[in-house]
Design an enzyme around this catalytic site. Structure first.
Site, PDB file in Angstrom:
ATOM      1  N   TRP A  55      62.035 -16.700   2.637  1.00  0.00           N
ATOM      2  CA  TRP A  55      62.266 -16.442   4.059  1.00  0.00           C
ATOM      3  C   TRP A  55      61.384 -15.274   4.497  1.00  0.00           C
ATOM      4  O   TRP A  55      61.453 -14.187   3.928  1.00  0.00           O
ATOM      5  CB  TRP A  55      63.737 -16.129   4.303  1.00  0.00           C
ATOM      6  CG  TRP A  55      64.100 -16.115   5.751  1.00  0.00           C
ATOM      7  CD1 TRP A  55      64.410 -15.030   6.513  1.00  0.00           C
ATOM      8  CD2 TRP A  55      64.172 -17.241   6.623  1.00  0.00           C
ATOM      9  NE1 TRP A  55      64.679 -15.409   7.805  1.00  0.00           N
ATOM     10  CE2 TRP A  55      64.537 -16.771   7.903  1.00  0.00           C
ATOM     11  CE3 TRP A  55      63.967 -18.613   6.447  1.00  0.00           C
ATOM     12  CZ2 TRP A  55      64.699 -17.614   8.998  1.00  0.00           C
ATOM     13  CZ3 TRP A  55      64.129 -19.454   7.534  1.00  0.00           C
ATOM     14  CH2 TRP A  55      64.494 -18.957   8.794  1.00  0.00           C
TER      15      TRP A  55
ATOM     16  N   HIS B 284      72.607   4.710   7.822  1.00  0.00           N
ATOM     17  CA  HIS B 284      73.259   5.952   8.223  1.00  0.00           C
ATOM     18  C   HIS B 284      74.025   5.797   9.537  1.00  0.00           C
ATOM     19  O   HIS B 284      75.176   6.208   9.639  1.00  0.00           O
ATOM     20  CB  HIS B 284      72.217   7.069   8.381  1.00  0.00           C
ATOM     21  CG  HIS B 284      71.530   7.429   7.111  1.00  0.00           C
ATOM     22  ND1 HIS B 284      71.745   8.615   6.453  1.00  0.00           N
ATOM     23  CD2 HIS B 284      70.612   6.753   6.368  1.00  0.00           C
ATOM     24  CE1 HIS B 284      71.010   8.663   5.358  1.00  0.00           C
ATOM     25  NE2 HIS B 284      70.302   7.550   5.293  1.00  0.00           N
TER      26      HIS B 284
ATOM     27  N   ASN C 146      74.110   1.088   0.800  1.00  0.00           N
ATOM     28  CA  ASN C 146      74.769   0.118   1.669  1.00  0.00           C
ATOM     29  C   ASN C 146      74.681  -1.288   1.090  1.00  0.00           C
ATOM     30  O   ASN C 146      75.651  -2.055   1.112  1.00  0.00           O
ATOM     31  CB  ASN C 146      74.151   0.152   3.072  1.00  0.00           C
ATOM     32  CG  ASN C 146      75.065   0.831   4.077  1.00  0.00           C
ATOM     33  OD1 ASN C 146      75.804   1.746   3.733  1.00  0.00           O
ATOM     34  ND2 ASN C 146      75.021   0.391   5.309  1.00  0.00           N
TER      35      ASN C 146
ATOM     36  N   ASP D   3      75.424  14.059   9.324  1.00  0.00           N
ATOM     37  CA  ASP D   3      74.841  13.154   8.346  1.00  0.00           C
ATOM     38  C   ASP D   3      74.445  13.930   7.090  1.00  0.00           C
ATOM     39  O   ASP D   3      74.362  15.161   7.085  1.00  0.00           O
ATOM     40  CB  ASP D   3      73.621  12.469   8.961  1.00  0.00           C
ATOM     41  CG  ASP D   3      73.028  11.401   8.073  1.00  0.00           C
ATOM     42  OD1 ASP D   3      73.534  10.271   8.116  1.00  0.00           O
ATOM     43  OD2 ASP D   3      72.081  11.700   7.327  1.00  0.00           O
TER      44      ASP D   3
ATOM     45  N   SER E 132      65.673  -3.172   4.609  1.00  0.00           N
ATOM     46  CA  SER E 132      64.980  -3.288   5.895  1.00  0.00           C
ATOM     47  C   SER E 132      63.581  -2.699   5.852  1.00  0.00           C
ATOM     48  O   SER E 132      62.738  -3.035   6.683  1.00  0.00           O
ATOM     49  CB  SER E 132      65.805  -2.591   6.989  1.00  0.00           C
ATOM     50  OG  SER E 132      65.991  -1.213   6.677  1.00  0.00           O
TER      51      SER E 132
ATOM     52  N   GLU F 274      77.764  -3.750  -0.202  1.00  0.00           N
ATOM     53  CA  GLU F 274      77.923  -5.137   0.234  1.00  0.00           C
ATOM     54  C   GLU F 274      78.036  -6.068  -0.968  1.00  0.00           C
ATOM     55  O   GLU F 274      78.860  -6.992  -0.978  1.00  0.00           O
ATOM     56  CB  GLU F 274      76.763  -5.535   1.141  1.00  0.00           C
ATOM     57  CG  GLU F 274      76.807  -4.843   2.501  1.00  0.00           C
ATOM     58  CD  GLU F 274      75.543  -5.022   3.309  1.00  0.00           C
ATOM     59  OE1 GLU F 274      74.689  -5.842   2.908  1.00  0.00           O
ATOM     60  OE2 GLU F 274      75.387  -4.339   4.345  1.00  0.00           O
TER      61      GLU F 274
ATOM     62  N   HIS G  42      67.000  -3.475  -3.904  1.00  0.00           N
ATOM     63  CA  HIS G  42      66.314  -2.186  -4.021  1.00  0.00           C
ATOM     64  C   HIS G  42      67.281  -1.048  -4.312  1.00  0.00           C
ATOM     65  O   HIS G  42      66.860   0.085  -4.523  1.00  0.00           O
ATOM     66  CB  HIS G  42      65.548  -1.898  -2.733  1.00  0.00           C
ATOM     67  CG  HIS G  42      66.436  -1.633  -1.542  1.00  0.00           C
ATOM     68  ND1 HIS G  42      67.408  -2.521  -1.130  1.00  0.00           N
ATOM     69  CD2 HIS G  42      66.507  -0.575  -0.689  1.00  0.00           C
ATOM     70  CE1 HIS G  42      68.021  -2.018  -0.074  1.00  0.00           C
ATOM     71  NE2 HIS G  42      67.506  -0.850   0.212  1.00  0.00           N
TER      72      HIS G  42
ATOM     73  N   ALA H  71      66.768 -11.410   7.468  1.00  0.00           N
ATOM     74  CA  ALA H  71      67.793 -12.386   7.113  1.00  0.00           C
ATOM     75  C   ALA H  71      69.159 -11.704   7.164  1.00  0.00           C
ATOM     76  O   ALA H  71      69.260 -10.490   6.956  1.00  0.00           O
ATOM     77  CB  ALA H  71      67.533 -12.950   5.722  1.00  0.00           C
TER      78      ALA H  71
END
Length: 482
Positions: free
Chosen positions: A345, A16, A370, A117, A279, A374, A366, A349
């Protein structure tokens, strides 16, 4: 006289905050120096989020941009008794409404607009009281916006729980939506989070416009349905500005490339399956074991798996992953058996750098929007494994509407559990050269890559929409409040 300012009110989440800052900077450029941007900063509710936001603000302030400033709002009491994170955030924002009013009213310069938002509909009431145009920055897809705007009508038209319906749900501009693809907020109509979702759909009708992080070419039929009033039962919806993809690309590090990138450098083109769950993405041990088994049995396909450990504090809003202890999480001998073709990892990352790498040929995600943008930007096809919130609806959009994904069967009633055999099938389907399903997803992903890049070029659809937004804000004039 001071320049008119656009007040931006983001929340603290990774998906966000930075997209709204990037959008604010594009407004500055598009206005040709006619506008400034004032960002109102709500205190983040967790220490980790506070550190992330402070670092991002510091980077922006160090960049020397004179026309963007940051103002801190005072803290508010954290709400209790909520039934979901969406309601929790919304209640925090409602508590901030007086602070937002005071901050805007206290500005010395004229105010041209307030951009809030997705969660900040209480701020639209503030903008109306102050006589300032109020816009919503919507960091999700236009398809999700269509569902949100349609939700008040569905609430009146459907008498049962949506999962009890016979057949699919009709959202104008989209293929028929199975109830299993609805966001988690819509699955229990007795919960207050459902009431919040429907109320948000109603609240958006009070906005001057909605700024959506998508490209017009990606979701033409949905955007047309919104513009025609088909999602709002004939009532004109706010103007929609599809200005995406809005992505933040930090400068490359001056030191040597990240270890994950160096590992990818040694792999053949389009040969690596990248697995990353965001994240906040946390996988319990049973899911980890199923993934490990599927990767071992996937016919030798290479993989890069970002696997995080459980949080130190699992209270609401505190689900921050830790660095994983791989020997404790993975089956015994897994790392040795997959050595050479796989890398696990255990900490953060650089997702954008990894998706940009030529060795990456598929992405298990997931389905946060965003992350989806990408993957579309870099032309990487997807295996969707949604975990929460609107991610199941995003997964449906990827498969049924955009065509860039191979479907992955899961049991949503078992916390989105995927059997190893099903994941193995999907991995082979996406990554095998001989797979017709995979070929189609790869071809569509390559198309969306070109579409996204063309959209943000000068004269492209997103650039044109952004300039239209900027011109509309300037044309409406500014309000001197103080």
């Amino acid at each position: 006289m001071a320049k008119p300012t656009v007040v931006v009110l983001p929340v603290w989440g990774a998906g966000h905050f930075m997209p709204m800052i990037e959008a604010g900077k594009r407004l500055l450029r598009g206005s040709g120096g006619a506008l400034s941007v004032t960002v109102l900063l709500m205190p983040a509710p967790t220490p980790d989020a506070a550190v992330d936001i402070a670092a991002q603000v510091k980077r922006e302030e160090a960049s020397g941009a004179d026309d963007i400033s940051f103002r801190h709002l005072p803290a508010v009491d954290m709400p209790t008794g909520h039934t979901g994170v969406e309601e929790w955030i919304s209640r925090i924002l409602r508590s901030h409404a007086p602070n937002v009013w005071a901050a805007i009213a206290g500005l010395d310069c004229p105010v041209a607009a307030l951009v809030t938002d997705i969660f900040c509909t209480p701020a639209l009431e503030v903008s109306r009281e102050l006589g300032v145009p109020g816009y919503v920055y919507f960091p999700c897809s236009a398809s999700m916006l269509a569902l949100l705007l349609r939700s008040p009508g569905l609430d009146e038209e459907v008498a049962v729980e949506f999962e009890e319906m016979d057949g699919a749900i009709r959202i104008p501009g989209l293929p028929p939506v199975p109830p299993s693809a609805l966001p988690s907020t819509m699955l229990d109509r007795k919960k207050s989070t459902y009431d919040w979702f429907v109320a948000t759909g109603r609240g958006y009708m009070n906005a001057t416009g909605v700024i959506v992080n998508t490209a017009a070419e990606l979701e033409q039929s949905v955007l047309a349905a919104i513009a025609d009033g088909r999602c709002t039962r004939g009532v004109p919806a706010p103007t929609v500005y599809p200005i995406g993809p809005v992505l933040s690309f930090p400068p490359p590090p001056e030191e040597q490339p990240h270890e994950c990138v160096r590992w990818l450098d040694a792999q053949p083109p389009a040969s690596v399956l990248f697995l990353c769950f965001g994240s906040k993405g946390l996988l319990p041990p049973p899911k980890v074991r199923e993934i490990a088994a599927a990767l071992e049995r996937s016919g030798g396909h290479r993989f890069l798996w970002v696997l995080r450990g459980p949080p130190k504090d699992s209270r609401q809003g505190q689900r921050v992953p830790t660095d994983a202890m791989l020997d404790e999480l993975l089956p015994e001998g897994f790392l040795e058996r997959t050595k050479g073709r796989g890398l696990v990892w255990p900490t953060r990352a650089p997702q954008k750098e990894i998706l940009a790498h030529a060795a990456v040929g598929g992405f298990v995600t997931h389905c946060g929007w965003n992350s989806i943008l990408e993957s579309l930007w870099f032309g990487v096809p997807v295996l969707p494994w949604p975990l929460d919130a609107e991610q199941h609806f995003n997964a449906f959009t990827l498969v049924a509407h955009l065509g860039v994904a191979v479907p992955l069967g899961m049991d949503r009633r078992r916390d989105n559990f995927v059997e190893a055999a099903e994941l193995e099938r999907a991995v082979r389907s996406l990554m095998d050269d001989a797979s017709d399903e995979g070929r189609k997803a790869r071809a569509k992903a390559a198309e969306t890559r070109a579409v996204c890049r063309k959209a943000v070029e000068e004269g492209g659809s997103s650039s044109t929409a952004f300039q239209r937004l900027t011109d509309d804000i300037v044309r409406r004039g500014a309000v001197q409040i103080r």
